[in-house]
Design an enzyme around this catalytic site. Structure first.
Site, PDB file in Angstrom:
ATOM      1  N   LYS A 139       4.384   0.273   8.750  1.00  0.00           N
ATOM      2  CA  LYS A 139       4.338   1.843   7.796  1.00  0.00           C
ATOM      3  C   LYS A 139       4.844   2.166   8.255  1.00  0.00           C
ATOM      4  O   LYS A 139       5.440   2.678   8.915  1.00  0.00           O
ATOM      5  CB  LYS A 139       2.523   2.381   8.766  1.00  0.00           C
ATOM      6  CG  LYS A 139       2.051   3.545   7.796  1.00  0.00           C
ATOM      7  CD  LYS A 139       0.560   4.285   8.670  1.00  0.00           C
ATOM      8  CE  LYS A 139       0.012   4.917   8.416  1.00  0.00           C
ATOM      9  NZ  LYS A 139      -1.277   5.315   8.590  1.00  0.00           N
TER      10      LYS A 139
ATOM     11  N   GLY B 235       1.435  -1.282  -0.146  1.00  0.00           N
ATOM     12  CA  GLY B 235       0.070  -0.138   0.242  1.00  0.00           C
ATOM     13  C   GLY B 235       0.857   1.225   0.248  1.00  0.00           C
ATOM     14  O   GLY B 235       2.109   1.372   0.462  1.00  0.00           O
TER      15      GLY B 235
ATOM     16  N   GLY C 171       0.740   5.691   0.285  1.00  0.00           N
ATOM     17  CA  GLY C 171      -0.330   7.236   0.257  1.00  0.00           C
ATOM     18  C   GLY C 171       0.384   8.406   0.557  1.00  0.00           C
ATOM     19  O   GLY C 171       1.113   8.413   0.814  1.00  0.00           O
TER      20      GLY C 171
ATOM     21  N   PHE D  32       0.283   9.441   3.783  1.00  0.00           N
ATOM     22  CA  PHE D  32       1.152   9.290   5.082  1.00  0.00           C
ATOM     23  C   PHE D  32       2.282   8.611   4.690  1.00  0.00           C
ATOM     24  O   PHE D  32       3.446   8.290   5.906  1.00  0.00           O
ATOM     25  CB  PHE D  32       0.347   7.651   6.163  1.00  0.00           C
ATOM     26  CG  PHE D  32      -0.260   6.661   4.640  1.00  0.00           C
ATOM     27  CD1 PHE D  32       1.000   5.436   4.840  1.00  0.00           C
ATOM     28  CD2 PHE D  32      -1.344   6.992   4.030  1.00  0.00           C
ATOM     29  CE1 PHE D  32       0.404   4.910   4.145  1.00  0.00           C
ATOM     30  CE2 PHE D  32      -1.558   5.533   3.781  1.00  0.00           C
ATOM     31  CZ  PHE D  32      -0.900   4.688   3.529  1.00  0.00           C
ATOM     32  N   GLY D  33       2.411   7.327   3.271  1.00  0.00           N
ATOM     33  CA  GLY D  33       3.602   6.361   3.812  1.00  0.00           C
ATOM     34  C   GLY D  33       3.369   5.689   2.261  1.00  0.00           C
ATOM     35  O   GLY D  33       2.946   5.253   1.206  1.00  0.00           O
ATOM     36  N   ARG D  34       4.783   4.301   2.878  1.00  0.00           N
ATOM     37  CA  ARG D  34       4.234   3.302   2.383  1.00  0.00           C
ATOM     38  C   ARG D  34       4.090   2.360   3.429  1.00  0.00           C
ATOM     39  O   ARG D  34       4.842   2.130   4.397  1.00  0.00           O
ATOM     40  CB  ARG D  34       5.102   3.266   1.286  1.00  0.00           C
ATOM     41  CG  ARG D  34       5.450   3.568   0.626  1.00  0.00           C
ATOM     42  CD  ARG D  34       7.142   3.276  -0.592  1.00  0.00           C
ATOM     43  NE  ARG D  34       7.406   4.153  -1.545  1.00  0.00           N
ATOM     44  CZ  ARG D  34       8.132   3.692  -2.649  1.00  0.00           C
ATOM     45  NH1 ARG D  34       8.941   3.138  -2.482  1.00  0.00           N
ATOM     46  NH2 ARG D  34       8.122   4.973  -3.450  1.00  0.00           N
TER      47      ARG D  34
ATOM     48  N   ASP E  24     -11.678   9.543  10.853  1.00  0.00           N
ATOM     49  CA  ASP E  24     -11.622   9.189   8.972  1.00  0.00           C
ATOM     50  C   ASP E  24     -12.100   8.618   8.200  1.00  0.00           C
ATOM     51  O   ASP E  24     -11.300   7.293   8.032  1.00  0.00           O
ATOM     52  CB  ASP E  24      -9.867   9.775   9.267  1.00  0.00           C
ATOM     53  CG  ASP E  24      -9.544   9.733   7.335  1.00  0.00           C
ATOM     54  OD1 ASP E  24      -9.817  10.262   6.564  1.00  0.00           O
ATOM     55  OD2 ASP E  24      -8.034   9.360   6.919  1.00  0.00           O
TER      56      ASP E  24
END
Length: 289
Positions: free
Chosen positions: A91, A69, A71, A73-75, A189
């Site tokens: 994460k 994944g 986004g 925020f990062g990976r 969220d």
């Protein structure tokens, strides 16, 4: 009041302290750092502190084939801990100054304070040097979004029973945050991509970087900068910045409509009167009522 000097050997406290020093010109940030540290000192200390080398080994040096994944925020990488024989999700946050640090801290501390079958389990974190990494239990069926929206032609849609099971479990997660946790928490969220699914398609809420504590006592709301995801954000919160648990309830309603219809909350590829799912459902209801 400046944050207390961290105890030796407490990397999370050291990080909070360094954030406060970096933000010396901002009273707001100093107070936030102090509050975060106080919450952290009262939190469950079960989270494991990983070294960067341990997470390199677990993810094969963050190899591309382990990437699951990506986004803002990062990976996120799939990994495996040999010492506990456990699959994990790693994460790796992007660090863009203070905000990245504060989001990291909020997520670590929230998940150390909160424990429920419908919340993702935080295994630990890494704060080596400038690394900000969170380690979770691995959720083999990905997110609700993966199984609900923009499905490939050969991918089987979720059956009705599974959809309702996911909706019920996600609702229980929100109920715990609002009414059962030691401190009331507004998730802020709630969306399909943040609802992760285990091997039995039981849902768990993830990504608490935007979560807020409160309101507490006789307060009816928390005043805050408007954040969240367009299409899921409650209109009264977007207009006033006054955040309540009902803001999450609105977001849940949006996701529930996605679960029922298989449509996105916002889909610009559709005709203009169908792009906003909530508005489209209202229109359809008026036509048939």
């Amino acid at each position: 009041m400046s944050p207390q000097v961290p105890k030796e050997g407490n990397p999370l406290a050291s990080l909070v302290h360094s954030i406060s020093l970096e933000s010396d010109t901002s009273h707001k940030h100093r107070v936030a750092a102090e509050e975060i540290l106080q919450i952290g000192n009262n939190a469950n200390n079960s989270a494991r502190v990983f070294t960067y080398a341990e997470l390199q080994a677990a993810t094969k040096n963050f190899k591309a084939e382990c990437l699951i994944g990506e986004g803002g925020f990062g990976r996120v990488y799939n990994g495996h801990l040999e010492d506990t024989n456990q699959d994990i999700a790693v994460k790796q946050l992007d660090r863009n100054g203070l905000q990245g640090n504060r989001e990291f801290l909020v997520e670590v501390l929230m998940l150390r304070l909160l424990h429920h079958p419908n919340l993702v389990n935080l295994i630990g974190y890494c704060t080596d040097d400038d690394h900000r990494i969170l380690v979770y239990e691995y959720m083999p069926n990905g997110s609700l979004e993966d199984h609900l929206l923009d499905l490939a032609p050969n991918k089987k849609p979720l059956d009705w029973h599974t959809r309702m099971k996911i909706a019920e479990g996600a609702a229980k997660g929100l109920e715990y945050l609002h009414d059962m946790a030691n401190l009331p928490v507004i998730y802020r969220d709630f969306k399909a991509s943040n609802i992760l699914l285990d091997e039995d398609y039981d849902p768990k809420l993830s990504d608490f970087s935007l979560a807020k504590v409160g309101p507490i006592g006789d307060k009816s709301h928390v005043s805050t900068r408007v954040m969240g995801t367009y299409g899921y954000c409650a209109p009264e919160y977007a207009l006033t910045g006054q955040l309540t648990t009902m803001s999450d309830v609105y977001s849940f309603g949006g996701v529930f409509l996605e679960i029922i219809t298989g449509r996105r909350a916002i889909d610009t590829s559709r005709p203009s009167n169908e792009q906003n799912l909530v508005q489209w459902v209202r229109l359809v209801n008026e036509v048939f009522s």
